[in-house]
Motif scaffolding. Sequence first.
Motif, PDB file in Angstrom:
ATOM      1  N   ASP A  40      -5.874  26.780  16.161  1.00 45.33           N
ATOM      2  CA  ASP A  40      -5.734  25.498  15.480  1.00 45.33           C
ATOM      3  C   ASP A  40      -4.953  24.587  16.421  1.00 45.33           C
ATOM      4  O   ASP A  40      -3.761  24.779  16.610  1.00 45.33           O
ATOM      5  CB  ASP A  40      -4.983  25.686  14.157  1.00 45.33           C
ATOM      6  N   GLU A  53      -4.204  13.694  10.050  1.00 48.10           N
ATOM      7  CA  GLU A  53      -2.957  14.460   9.975  1.00 48.10           C
ATOM      8  C   GLU A  53      -1.745  13.530   9.955  1.00 48.10           C
ATOM      9  O   GLU A  53      -0.646  13.951   9.604  1.00 48.10           O
ATOM     10  CB  GLU A  53      -2.854  15.441  11.150  1.00 48.10           C
ATOM     11  N   GLY A  86     -11.592  19.911  11.569  1.00 47.88           N
ATOM     12  CA  GLY A  86     -10.187  20.264  11.803  1.00 47.88           C
ATOM     13  C   GLY A  86      -9.647  21.124  10.676  1.00 47.88           C
ATOM     14  O   GLY A  86     -10.199  22.166  10.347  1.00 47.88           O
ATOM     15  N   ARG A  87      -8.553  20.675  10.060  1.00 50.85           N
ATOM     16  CA  ARG A  87      -7.966  21.438   8.946  1.00 50.85           C
ATOM     17  C   ARG A  87      -8.591  21.087   7.601  1.00 50.85           C
ATOM     18  O   ARG A  87      -8.099  21.547   6.564  1.00 50.85           O
ATOM     19  CB  ARG A  87      -6.473  21.160   8.894  1.00 50.85           C
ATOM     20  N   THR A  89      -8.441  18.141   6.285  1.00 52.57           N
ATOM     21  CA  THR A  89      -7.551  17.159   5.656  1.00 52.57           C
ATOM     22  C   THR A  89      -8.289  15.876   5.299  1.00 52.57           C
ATOM     23  O   THR A  89      -8.149  15.360   4.181  1.00 52.57           O
ATOM     24  CB  THR A  89      -6.386  16.841   6.620  1.00 52.57           C
ATOM     25  N   LEU A 115     -10.185  27.429  12.266  1.00 53.41           N
ATOM     26  CA  LEU A 115     -10.276  26.171  11.533  1.00 53.41           C
ATOM     27  C   LEU A 115     -11.221  26.296  10.341  1.00 53.41           C
ATOM     28  O   LEU A 115     -10.985  25.683   9.300  1.00 53.41           O
ATOM     29  CB  LEU A 115     -10.698  25.029  12.462  1.00 53.41           C
ATOM     30  N   ALA A 118      -9.069  27.462   7.600  1.00 47.13           N
ATOM     31  CA  ALA A 118      -8.221  26.393   7.061  1.00 47.13           C
ATOM     32  C   ALA A 118      -9.052  25.464   6.176  1.00 47.13           C
ATOM     33  O   ALA A 118      -8.610  25.037   5.099  1.00 47.13           O
ATOM     34  CB  ALA A 118      -7.576  25.606   8.205  1.00 47.13           C
ATOM     35  N   GLN A 119     -10.267  25.147   6.608  1.00 42.27           N
ATOM     36  CA  GLN A 119     -11.146  24.274   5.815  1.00 42.27           C
ATOM     37  C   GLN A 119     -11.506  24.930   4.484  1.00 42.27           C
ATOM     38  O   GLN A 119     -11.534  24.270   3.442  1.00 42.27           O
ATOM     39  CB  GLN A 119     -12.417  23.949   6.618  1.00 42.27           C
ATOM     40  N   ARG A 122      -9.070  24.507   1.655  1.00 39.18           N
ATOM     41  CA  ARG A 122      -9.003  23.185   1.013  1.00 39.18           C
ATOM     42  C   ARG A 122     -10.321  22.746   0.405  1.00 39.18           C
ATOM     43  O   ARG A 122     -10.344  21.896  -0.487  1.00 39.18           O
ATOM     44  CB  ARG A 122      -8.619  22.136   2.055  1.00 39.18           C
TER      45      ARG A 122
END
Length: 358
Positions: A40, A53, A86-87, A89, A115, A118-119, A122
Amino acid sequence: MRPLLERLRARIAATGPISLADYMALALGDPAAGYYRTRDPLGRSGDFTTAPEISQMFGELIGLWLADRLARHEGARPRLVELGPGRGTLMADALRAAGPLQTLPLSLVETSRPLRAAQASRLPQAVWHETLEAVPDEPLLLVANEFLDALPVRQYLADDRGWREVQVGLAGAGLGFGLSGRIPRAGLQPAPGDWAEESPAAEGIVASLAARIAHRGGAALIIDYGYREADRPAGPTLQAIKDHARADPLAAPGEADLTWLIDFDRLAAVARDAVDEPHAIAVHVTTQGAFLAQLGIGLRAAALARARPEEAGAIADALERLTSETAMGTRFKVMAITPAGPPPPGFVEEPKPEDDTP
Ligand code: SAH
């Protein structure tokens, strides 16, 4: 497996220097050791920070932009797509701000395993793809922030006798830049010192998006660090970033981010050229600062600061970073590809002050 530097050296020793683009494809995308496969890279503990971010306002306003396109869309239900999320976000902020987007199927194009995880935390409803080509051929509402500049770029330099391509070869115990023999390139005879960067991967994606939007409708929003003809840099733009600072692009392949600046006028031309009927789509480019200002980021920042007075300072800082000329406001550009029609929000030409005078 041997470290990537050693594998690259062995390959170059066996078959000769490789193009910068081939080097980037491995340094960033090698399945075992590529920069965008293994980590990441975002945030304070990583190598760089991106607009989503910095503040939730960025993703929220993009969500509203996409919802406006959805309201105007005619035909089959679109698919919401993000390239290089990315994350996650940006998309999480967009979905929270813009309820109508929550009913759409969501596709994420991502190669990085960390990543993707992380995705998934969310955006549990998402499906993942390795490439844009693998995303179902449906109308798209697509966003890509700082994605194209992670794709391989070819670099060319000219002397008084023509063009050469930048290559990566062996140098001591490491790698060094070199130049190919003279090569033909389309266009005018170059002058000594001329430079060019071309990314077949990035241009292929933009052409494919333009063709999809021409055939099926939808919209694409592409945001990246880049330039237009008027602010074209004096020299080639490739750079390596590690721990929030410039690094040597060849020192540790797979350990640093490699990026370049997007030529937005060229990309806009690629999009227009990709459709048979040039009037089927509209392509607009503006600065990130102008785009966010027109979408009302000032009002959003004021509302957030009223709701969370203890964060007012941080919100003002984020607004400044995202929009000011000395931060991301002009260096980052936004390109929209839409079906033909009036300019979408964020791209409406504001009357010049002198137009007001009688
Ligand atoms: N859009 C995010 C992340 C930007 S970093 C943000 O603004 O914060 C670039 C993103 O693209 C990362 O998610 C990275 O893993 C992904 N990526 C890089 N190269 C890729 C490729 N060739 N195919 C798919 N995703 C890629």
